[in-house]
Structures are given as structure tokens and as C-alpha cells.
Design an enzyme around this catalytic site. Structure first.
Site, short mmCIF file in Angstrom:
data_model
loop_
_atom_site.label_atom_id
_atom_site.label_comp_id
_atom_site.label_asym_id
_atom_site.label_seq_id
_atom_site.Cartn_x
_atom_site.Cartn_y
_atom_site.Cartn_z
N ASP A 39 29.48 -23.98 11.27
CA ASP A 39 28.43 -22.99 11.01
C ASP A 39 28.99 -21.82 10.22
O ASP A 39 28.42 -21.38 9.23
CB ASP A 39 27.88 -22.44 12.34
CG ASP A 39 26.73 -23.30 12.84
OD1 ASP A 39 26.28 -24.16 12.06
OD2 ASP A 39 26.31 -23.09 13.99
N TYR A 41 31.66 -21.72 8.43
CA TYR A 41 32.06 -22.13 7.08
C TYR A 41 30.84 -22.19 6.16
O TYR A 41 30.86 -21.67 5.06
CB TYR A 41 32.77 -23.49 7.13
CG TYR A 41 33.27 -23.94 5.77
CD1 TYR A 41 34.45 -23.42 5.23
CD2 TYR A 41 32.54 -24.86 5.02
CE1 TYR A 41 34.89 -23.81 3.97
CE2 TYR A 41 32.98 -25.26 3.76
CZ TYR A 41 34.16 -24.73 3.24
OH TYR A 41 34.59 -25.12 2.00
N ASP A 42 29.77 -22.81 6.68
CA ASP A 42 28.55 -22.90 5.86
C ASP A 42 28.00 -21.52 5.51
O ASP A 42 27.58 -21.28 4.39
CB ASP A 42 27.47 -23.71 6.61
CG ASP A 42 27.76 -25.20 6.57
OD1 ASP A 42 28.54 -25.63 5.70
OD2 ASP A 42 27.22 -25.93 7.42
N LEU A 86 26.78 -33.35 -1.39
CA LEU A 86 25.34 -33.08 -1.30
C LEU A 86 25.14 -31.58 -1.16
O LEU A 86 25.95 -30.90 -0.52
CB LEU A 86 24.74 -33.77 -0.08
CG LEU A 86 24.66 -35.30 -0.10
CD1 LEU A 86 24.34 -35.83 1.29
CD2 LEU A 86 23.60 -35.76 -1.09
N GLU A 116 17.39 -40.44 6.08
CA GLU A 116 18.42 -41.17 6.81
C GLU A 116 19.41 -40.25 7.50
O GLU A 116 19.49 -39.06 7.17
CB GLU A 116 19.15 -42.12 5.86
CG GLU A 116 19.53 -41.52 4.54
CD GLU A 116 19.87 -42.59 3.49
OE1 GLU A 116 21.06 -42.90 3.37
OE2 GLU A 116 18.95 -43.09 2.82
N LYS A 118 22.72 -38.25 8.41
CA LYS A 118 23.93 -37.83 7.71
C LYS A 118 25.09 -38.09 8.66
O LYS A 118 25.30 -37.36 9.62
CB LYS A 118 23.85 -36.36 7.32
CG LYS A 118 25.05 -35.91 6.49
CD LYS A 118 24.80 -34.54 5.90
CE LYS A 118 25.89 -34.09 4.95
NZ LYS A 118 27.25 -34.26 5.40
N CYS A 432 50.54 -36.55 41.73
CA CYS A 432 51.12 -36.14 43.00
C CYS A 432 51.93 -37.33 43.53
O CYS A 432 51.47 -38.47 43.47
CB CYS A 432 50.02 -35.77 43.98
SG CYS A 432 50.63 -35.54 45.67
#
Ligand code: IVH
Length: 698
Positions: A39, A41-42, A86, A116, A118, A432
Site C-alpha cells: 500500500d 509503495y503504491d 499493468l 480475471e 491478478k 521440552c
């Protein structure tokens, strides 16, 4: 930090943003561990793009907007046609604006849209000559990629031979399904390696790795096809076929596409229909057995695509409608050390709760102590957390550049946090030294629980009493308790003693699936225990099975099979004690698998004879509160009932669901079943259908 500013104010802020994006992308492609979540980065890239629009002459060469996204390492195999990226939209409004601009460009409405998934993996090109898979190439920088042909043969859905001897390049995504990812991490940690942070990194690392001592599976999904220079007449065919028909052709060649998933590509004609399919896919995301990070919408007709054309980075006829990121940055608050039923001491991260794709994540798995050391995690660290679908939330990496210096090192336990005994640290997973005995009370209580032996009146307090009095050292000892011993315990009157003895006696006749579940073999919960018991029909056959045979049980992979075999050896004395105490070791109604060379009874019955079961071949999901004769059944008992009646129980509705039993207050599963046209039955109707298989007391 530049990332938090809403608009980039000046050249310096722009340059800093480009630098930050470049650093994040470089780190991501080098190590798979980004310094920013998706998020963030976008958002950063959108800000950079907005600035560039206003100040085009200031655009820097290094800008992430000016080339194929990500700055991936390039290889030396040139692509015949660039592997483009894209463009993204993030909302319905942005999508509508994009469609309008595309339609303006081609001067007419787009005739049809392909909608479709991603797929969240890595783009690859698979070159087939005369039907044979010859070369597998990564996207690289879009113009040239790396030859990863060594992976041929390990990728499900990418056959080495096509159904027709055509020369063609298939493009698509390689990813790890949830199951492949968990399996890969189990294998890697067993081999002393670091677990993958997320399925995408798993696929990236695996695709590049050449000489590993083990192999892990990945899956290919084709989303496009191109002719190669010597494709012959296929060249013209591919140039003219609508995209949806290209995908159908690729599937007929024997290559995997998303067609057999719940989010299969759909061809629709209006923007409203696209939007409603986008919403459907978004709602299905969490229940998919693989990761998606958005929906790709493409103009379906070749003519529309041709006239729209492509930019240097992305085609103009397709767009990615991004879904919220499944990675978020949060803070590591603490580490808990939990001792499992088998004595394994497992660290678990306590996180500052963070919302990821609609659910709140407060804990994450940390695998083992070596993993903490390897990743140099510290308390107070900002960490990247990944959570998608059924995958257990996990910490990807500490975001090192966000450290303040106040972070504290993580203390490892010096003694077993449960019983104080020593810890066996010789393996990656600490245990243990008392093994199962460390959690004696917990394991006996588990064995006596409602979904296992169902011994009423044997709560944890009672178990503690029995253990403290030295009367039981494992749950097999329950079956040899006598009246005097029980009467000698505090607060045990005649009535409770007789009731408990009667309950124990009934437990002796429980089906094998429950007895097996009571053993607490790692990785075999209720439904797996039922599958194992139904497959082998009796305990002797389970014990005689080797890892290969165990893998014939649905859901058991190589590693789990090996683990089960090893644990059964460890549990042999307990199993023998149970047998000696007269505990049932067979699964009613189950047919043993055929011996080699022998025809199975089940197969013979399926051939004609023998009564077919009412739910034969059906996948059944139960939701909501049960009523009538089913009211008292737990979910586990409902699942047992379904399986006794020949069906398969599942927890999520998909188009493969045959029947949804919907009780009171059935919520989203009912809506989904209605949408998918799945048959729905009320509890009473269902009870009638399986009348001959109801438990005696129902
Ligand atoms: S079409 C020229 N279809 O997403 C068209 N790409 O962010 C290019 N991806 O590089 C790709 N699922 O690796 C297409 N159904 C799908 C996809 C898909 C995933 C990936 C692909 C691409 C990236 C762009």
C-alpha cells in the site's frame, strides 16, 4: 518520511521519494524483503506520478513510473515482445475514468471485457516448440529475462508436452498455493533453512534456486499466449482471436489457467458487470487457495486491443484493479513461548493489532528460535506482517531503517516455560525434554475431549487429580482405572465414580477416527484423523503404512507423511496399551484400501453392487445453528455424519460445493451459496437425507 506527505512539495521531495521507491524496489527484488508495504509503495508511486505530471521536465531516469515496475534484475534472454506491466486503478471511479479514456482513444465502446484474477506471483514466459516445453524465462526488466528452465518439471500446470504440437509462447504467473507454501516452509525449516516470508517470495526464491537438496512445488496460471517466429499459421489465429478464446485454447492445450477456480475469467459487456464481478472476486479473495492482489480487466477483442495499443510500460487495453495489500507494517510487542501437546516449544509474536484485508491480526508465527536470530528480530521493531486467506499470519522482516535504537533483544527461555524442565535444543524446533509428558494433563484432557473420546465428567481438574495421584501416566491408563481408585479421590462420590466409569467404557467403543485424533499426532486434527481412519479402516493398517502410502490420503504431503510415520513409532507403546485395554481400533463403514494387485471392495461397490451412500461424491458445507435432531451435534459431529453418509465436509462454499446445510442465523455462506446456485437444505431436510447415519442419541 517522504512517504507520509500528501503532495510532493518540491524537487527535493520528489527526488527523495524516487530514491525511497527505488530503494524499496531494489530491496524487494534482491531479498524479497521490501522496506515498504504494498500500500505504502503504491501511494508513494502515485505521488511521484502526480508530481511528474505537473513537472514533466523534472522527471528522473530512476523514477519507478518510467519503466517496467520494480527495477527487477534483468537477465540475458531477450523477450520476443516486451513483457509489460499493468497500470493500476484503486477505486470504481478511477476504473470508470480509465474505461472512458480507453473508449475515447479507440473511438467506440469496448465490445467486451475479460475480468480475471491478478495472480500474486511472478510473470514468466514458457516457450514451447512443436508442443514441447523448451525454455522458461522470467520477466526480468521486461525486455530480457533470466533462463529458469531448470524449474521445468516442478511447476504444476505447466506440462512438458502440449496436447498439440504447436510452437507458442505462453505467458502467465508462477505462484505457490497456500498448501504449497506451507509445505515449502515445512520442508525448508526441516532442512535448517529460513522459512519464506510469503508465497510470492517462496515462488521467486524457488524459481531461481538451482541446486537445492529438496524440491518444492509451484503452480502456473497462463493468462496470455503469443506466437514465436516459427509458429506458422497459429500466428494469424492468435492475432485475431478474442483474449477469452485464447485462454480457452491454452486450456485445451493442457495448460493450467484460472478457469477451474472460483475466480475464473468472465467475459462481460458493460462496465457495471465488470464492477460487480470485481466485487465478487474481492469477496472470494480470502477463501481462495492462492493469493491474488487485484483483478485484471482487459478489452477482450483483438481489434480493440490493437487500436488501443501499448505504452512503453503497460498496455492501454488492460488495467489492474488493485485490492488492499495483505502486507502491513506494525510493531512487535512481545514474544510468547507456548508448549504444544507434543512438548514442542514454539515462539509466537505478539503484535500491535493491525487490520489486514478485513481481519485483525494480533499474533504471528515465528517458527523457531533460530528463525528469530536469523532475522535479527527485536522487541519494539516495526515489522512487515503478511496475512492472506488461510495462511497463518507471519512476520516477513523487521523494517531495519525504522529502528530508533530503543529496540530490545528477545529473550529465549532457559527452561521449559510449562514445567521448568530442560529444553532439548538439538533440533531447529526446541522441545521440552519431557516431550509429551510435559503436557500430560493437556494431552489427557485433549484425548478425553468432546471431539475425541468424548468422556463426560473428565475435565482438566479431574485429570490433574488423577495425574497427581499417580493413577494415570497417559490416556490409556484411563481404561484400566477401577472403582476403588476413583472413590479414593477427593470429591469423588459413588454416583460420579459410576458415571465416569460408564463414560470411559463408552469411550472404548469410539470409532478409530476419534481414537486416532486422541493420540494428538502433529498435524492431524479432527478432519485429517477422519480421513486417515476412513482411508485405512483400522489401526494396524495405519501403523503398517509407509510415508508413500500415507500420501494417498487427501491432504497429506511428503513431509507430513514422514512426520506421522515417525510419531506413530514413538506412540507405539501407547497404542499397544490402548489395544490391550480393549479400545476399538476400527472405523465403522470404512473399506480398507486394496492390497497391491487386489481390487478394492469400494471399487467393486461403485461398479454396481452394494448400496450407494446418500452423500456419495458430494461436498457438503454446514453453516448456522442446527435445529431438530441435529441441534445437539457439534460441528465435528456434523462433519463425521457427512463423511459416514459418503460425503466430504468442507468449511467454505465454492462452486464445487454440492450442498449447504443452512441452519438459523446462516450468514455470508448462505448468500454465497445462493449466488453460486449451490443447493441449500434446512437442518430437518438434511436430517431426513442422512436418517440412517445419525448417531444413536440424536
Ligand atoms: S496481463 C500485457 N493478466 O501482473 C499484459 N497480468 O502488475 C500484461 N499478472 O506483469 C499482463 N495476473 O505478472 C495479466 N491475469 C493477469 C495477471 C497478470 C497477474 C501480473 C503480471 C504482470 C503484473 C502487472
Amino acid at each position: 518520511m517522504t512517504n507520509s506527505a500528501v503532495v510532493l512539495a518540491d524537487t527535493a521531495a520528489y527526488a527523495a521519494a524516487v530514491e525511497e521507491a527505488t530503494r524499496a524496489a531494489a530491496a524487494y527484488y534482491a531479498t524479497g524483503e521490501s522496506t515498504l508495504d504494498d500500500d505504502a509503495y503504491d501511494r508513494l508511486v502515485r505521488r511521484i506520478a502526480a508530481y511528474e505530471q505537473e513537472h514533466p521536465h523534472e522527471m528522473l531516469d530512476a523514477s519507478p513510473t518510467g519503466r517496467v515496475a520494480g527495477g527487477a534484475a534483468s537477465g540475458d534472454v531477450p523477450h520476443t515482445v516486451p513483457m509489460l506491466s499493468l497500470d493500476n486503478v484503486f477505486s470504481a471511479d478511477q476504473f470508470v475514468t480509465w474505461t472512458a479514456s480507453l473508449e475515447r482513444r479507440i473511438g467506440r465502446p469496448v465490445a467486451a471485457w475479460s475480468v480475471e484474477p491478478k495472480l500474486d506471483g511472478l510473470a514468466v514466459a514458457a516457450r514451447y516448440r512443436a508442443g514441447r516445453l523448451e525454455q522458461l524465462i522470467t520477466r526480468g526488466d521486461g525486455t530480457a529475462g533470466e533462463d529458469v528452465s531448470h524449474a521445468i518439471g516442478t511447476v504444476v500446470g505447466l506440462p512438458e508436452q502440449l496436447a498439440e504440437p504447436v510452437t507458442i509462447e505462453l505467458r502467465g504467473e508462477i505462484l505457490m498455493t497456500t498448501e504449497q507454501f506451507e509445505q515449502a516452509n515445512a520442508v525448508r525449516t526441516e532442512h535448517g533453512g529460513a522459512p519464506f516470508a510469503n508465497p510470492r517470495n517462496g515462488a521467486a526464491g524457488t524459481l531461481r534456486a538451482k541446486d537445492r537438496a529438496y524440491t518444492v512445488e509451484m503452480t502456473f496460471f497462463a493468462y496470455g499466449a503469443l506466437p514465436l517466429p516459427d509458429s506458422g499459421e497459429l500466428t494469424d489465429t492468435l492475432a485475431e482471436l478474442p483474449h477469452s478464446e485464447v485462454l480457452a485454447y491454452v486450456a485445451r492445450l493442457g495448460v493450467h489457467t484460472a478457469a477451474d477456480t472460483d475466480v475464473a475469467p468472465r467475459t462481460v459487456t458493460t462496465v457495471e458487470e465488470v464492477q460487480s464481478r470485481v466485487e465478487e472476486v474481492a469477496a472470494l479473495r480470502a477463501s481462495l487457495p492462492f493469493g491474488i492482489d487485484g483483478i485484471v480487466i482487459k478489452a477482450d477483442l483483438a481489434a480493440d486491443q490493437r487500436e488501443a495499443g501499448s505504452g512503453s510500460r503497460a498496455p492501454r487495453w488492460a488495467i489492474a484493479y488493485k485490492l488492499p495489500a495483505v502486507e502491513k507494517v506494525t510493531r512487535l510487542l512481545g514474544v510468547e513461548w507456548n508448549v504444544g501437546r507434543t512438548g514442542i516449544i514454539a515462539p509466537r509474536a505478539v503484535l500491535e493489532p493491525v487490520e489486514i484485508d478485513g481481519s485483525t491480526v494480533g499474533y504471528a508465527t515465528l517458527h523457531n528460535p533460530a528463525d528469530i536470530t536469523r532475522r535479527d528480530l527485536r522487541l519494539g521493531d516495526r515489522v512487515m506482517v503478511y496475512k492472506a486467506g488461510d495462511i497463518i499470519p507471519r512476520i516477513e522482516a523487521p523494517v531495519a531503517h525504522l529502528r530508533t535504537g530503543d529496540e530490545k533483544s528477545i529473550d529465549f527461555p532457559a527452561a521449559c516455560p510449562q514445567c521448568g524442565s530442560e529444553i532439548d535444543t538439538s533440533e531447529q524446533r526446541w522441545r521440552c525434554v519431557r516431550g509429551r509428558d510435559c503436557r500430560l494433563v493437556a494431552s489427557i484432557s485433549y484425548a478425553a475431549g468432546r471431539d475425541q473420546l468424548d468422556i463426560e465428567g473428565l475435565g482438566a481438574t479431574r485429570v490433574v487429580q488423577l495425574v497427581d495421584a499417580g493413577l494415570v501416566a497417559d490416556f490409556a491408563d484411563l481404561f484400566t482405572l477401577d472403582r476403588e481408585q476413583l472413590l479414593g479421590l477427593e470429591r469423588m462420590g459413588e454416583t460420579s465414580t459410576d458415571n465416569l466409569l460408564a463414560a470411559i467404557d463408552t469411550a472404548r467403543t469410539q470409532p478409530l477416527s476419534r481414537v486416532f485424533c486422541a493420540l494428538g499426532v502433529r498435524g492431524t486434527g479432527r478432519s485429517m484423523s477422519r480421513r486417515i481412519a476412513r482411508y485405512f479402516a483400522d489401526m494396524d493398517r495405519i501403523r503398517a503404512a509407509d510415508a508413500e502410502e500415507l500420501q494417498r490420503v487427501d491432504g497429506i504431503g511428503k513431509e507430513k507423511a514422514a512426520g506421522v510415520v515417525a510419531e506413530l513409532v514413538e506412540l507405539a507403546p501407547l497404542i499397544e496399551k490402548l489395544v490391550a485395554a480393549g479400545v476399538n481400533m476400527t472405523e465403522p463403514g470404512a473399506t480398507p484400501p486394496p492390497e497391491p494387485g487386489e481390487e478394492s471392495v469400494a471399487a467393486a461397490a461403485a461398479d454396481g453392487e452394494g448400496g450407494a451412500l446418500p452423500l456419495d461424491g458430494m461436498t457438503v458445507v454446514v453453516t448456522g445453528a442446527m435445529t431438530g435432531v441435529l441441534e445437539k451435534l457439534s460441528r465435528n459431529e456434523m462433519n463425521e455424519l457427512i463423511e459416514r453418509a459418503g460425503g466430504k465436509s468442507s468449511s467454505s462454499v465454492s462452486k464445487r460445493t454440492s450442498l449447504l446445510v443452512a441452519g438459523e442465523k446462516a450468514g455470508s455462506k448462505r448468500t454465497k451459496a445462493e449466488d453460486l446456485g449451490v443447493r441449500i437444505a434446512a437442518p430437518d431436510e438434511f436430517a431426513e437425507l442422512v436418517a440412517g447415519f445419525l448417531p444413536a442419541e440424536a
